[in-house]
Design a protein around this motif. Structure first.
Motif, short mmCIF file in Angstrom:
data_model
loop_
_atom_site.label_atom_id
_atom_site.label_comp_id
_atom_site.label_asym_id
_atom_site.label_seq_id
_atom_site.Cartn_x
_atom_site.Cartn_y
_atom_site.Cartn_z
N LEU A 142 7.95 9.23 -5.19
CA LEU A 142 6.59 8.61 -5.73
C LEU A 142 6.16 7.45 -5.17
O LEU A 142 6.97 6.45 -5.31
N ARG A 143 5.14 7.31 -4.45
CA ARG A 143 4.59 6.19 -3.91
C ARG A 143 4.93 4.88 -4.97
O ARG A 143 4.27 4.83 -6.07
N GLY A 144 5.38 3.95 -4.59
CA GLY A 144 5.49 2.58 -5.16
C GLY A 144 6.45 2.59 -6.09
O GLY A 144 7.21 1.54 -6.59
N LEU A 185 2.16 4.31 -13.89
CA LEU A 185 1.78 5.40 -12.74
C LEU A 185 0.53 4.80 -12.26
O LEU A 185 -0.13 3.80 -12.83
N PRO A 186 0.19 5.13 -10.94
CA PRO A 186 -1.17 4.82 -10.26
C PRO A 186 -2.29 5.09 -11.29
O PRO A 186 -2.17 5.97 -11.94
N SER A 232 -5.61 6.04 -12.88
CA SER A 232 -6.64 7.17 -12.32
C SER A 232 -7.90 6.52 -12.37
O SER A 232 -9.01 6.78 -11.73
N ALA A 233 -7.94 5.06 -13.21
CA ALA A 233 -9.27 4.76 -12.82
C ALA A 233 -9.85 4.20 -11.72
O ALA A 233 -10.88 3.97 -11.29
N LEU A 262 -9.54 5.58 -9.04
CA LEU A 262 -10.06 6.81 -8.29
C LEU A 262 -11.53 7.01 -8.77
O LEU A 262 -12.27 7.78 -8.85
N TRP A 298 -3.00 13.20 -12.73
CA TRP A 298 -4.58 12.98 -12.81
C TRP A 298 -5.27 14.02 -13.30
O TRP A 298 -6.34 13.76 -14.05
N ASP A 330 3.57 3.67 1.61
CA ASP A 330 4.48 3.56 0.61
C ASP A 330 5.00 1.97 0.76
O ASP A 330 5.96 1.67 1.36
N ASP A 331 4.76 1.30 -0.51
CA ASP A 331 5.17 -0.02 -0.58
C ASP A 331 6.29 -0.29 -1.17
O ASP A 331 6.80 -1.31 -1.66
#
Lengths: 257, 257
Positions: free
Chosen positions: A132-134, A251-252, A254-255, A257, B102, B148-149
């Motif tokens: 999962l990115r990050g 989590l990333p 969604s706003a 986007l 999402w 990916d950080d």
């Protein structure tokens, strides 16, 4: 005579996770040697084949490995098309490479067919992103099985920054917990324990490193199960009303986007 | 209206490594959004679907992620059955989990379908056992991609005792080499670099940690490729007449069987 052995991954249990190549191998098979952990439903693809159960679960070695080798060799030398059907992927804790080499040394043609491994399928079915990115830039699959005498550096595994997926760990929860704690992993690291990955009877128990052994006991966790250890194992916490000890991850948004 | 999005792994390239579930999703699809790395041959399973290429390779972001999200959402809200087809497994460096979340936040039903990830398929096709009793008790999949950080502890990865499989590393061979050497990995650690895993055009370059960058240059290694780093990457050396710098591993003796 064809003298060929297919070493085929049957996937984690859901018969729909079989690959098209595995289905082709089964359709061509004269003899199918099937492991304990394979869902027998996949045998619908080989109605005419002779099916031999060569189950071998950790702990009780009902069919010795040497016997399985000789059986494959005998049928292949008779010119039969042999499919050796293994749970998950034949090359992930499946001895696929060893069996392939042993057969090739005896001039038997071998073809390996990958399958979906239980760790990946179980996590996906529980909405856990192993990468999962990050959060987790990778994933490490290991076995807790003691018959493997190669070295595992638990300190390094604890600190690698990858999600840990542990196979065959149900009987060793206390040991795993201690090794990871000794290695520097945080007490509240989220843990998901997933029984019968991808099957209708799949069950999941969410916990953390501190509580995993007790929680597994209350849950009556049974083999086969996989353990997913790392921040991503809590990412579904919001939806599942987990105990407060498990902190959901950011989590990333969604706003964005 | 069904309002469903399937996030489907198309596997590593060989169209036969598609799962039966992926084929069912494609057959049901009204709209198929296909990534660059997916072999278009798999589209034979969805002859009636509208196919939209949403390629996005590392470095050149031809289709922004936000656009892909909105496109899935729009078609799903029209009641269409949408299949988002990704190379490999949607949950291994594939953003499957992010996209699923999402969409679910917008009340869209989502189903994830695992695929065979390129690292596992590439190794299998090169007769490399990523896990091998007595040699490697596990395998670690990581991405070298810089977007990916999250943190990777290269020292820990170097010392974990698992086989390393690195995705998206072709442009970063020098950096990877240096990090692993700094982390304490041996200079002569075997390395296999596998281009176009599982495809007829698959190529493999065997090397070691010291020489990997030079060898990849001579070999003209191109993306997509995976790197397999660890003792098991040399295990086919005997069959392949490798340079003397790569020492074949002792494998389990078949005489013992």
């Amino acid at each position: 005579m064809s003298a060929k052995v297919w070493l085929v991954g049957a996937g984690p249990g859901d018969p729909e996770l079989l690959t098209l190549k595995a289905v082709r191998a089964l359709r061509e098979a004269d003899v199918v040697m099937i492991d304990d952990l394979v869902n027998p439903a996949v045998l619908e693809h080989c109605p005419r084949a002779r099916v031999i159960a060569v189950g071998k679960r950790g702990g009780c070695r009902s069919t010795p490995q040497a016997f399985i080798h000789r059986l494959m060799l005998r049928y292949a030398r008779q010119g039969k098309c042999v499919v050796r059907l293994k749970g998950g992927d034949p090359c992930i804790f499946g001895r696929g490479g060893e069996e392939a080499q042993w057969l090739r040394e005896r001039q038997i043609e071998v073809e390996l067919v990958n399958g979906i491994t239980a760790g990946l399928a179980g996590a996906t079915q529980c909405d856990i992103s192993l990468t999962l990115r990050g959060v987790a830039r990778g994933v490490t699959l290991v076995t807790a099985h003691t018959q493997d005498d190669s070295e595992l550096n638990w300190r390094a595994l604890s600190q690698g920054g990858t999600t840990l997926v542990i196979y065959m760990g149900v009987a060793k929860l206390g040991e795993i917990r201690q090794q990871l704690l000794d290695g520097g992993m945080a007490l509240d690291t989220p843990v998901a324990m997933i029984e019968n990955a991808s099957m209708p009877c799949q069950r999941e128990c969410r916990s953390n490193l501190t509580a995993m052994q007790e929680d597994a006991y209350s849950f009556q966790l049974k083999s086969p199960a996989i353990l997913v250890i790392g921040a991503v194992a809590a990412s579904a916490a919001l939806q599942q009303g987990l105990p407060a000890s498990v902190t959901p991850l950011p989590l990333p948004s969604s706003a964005a986007l």
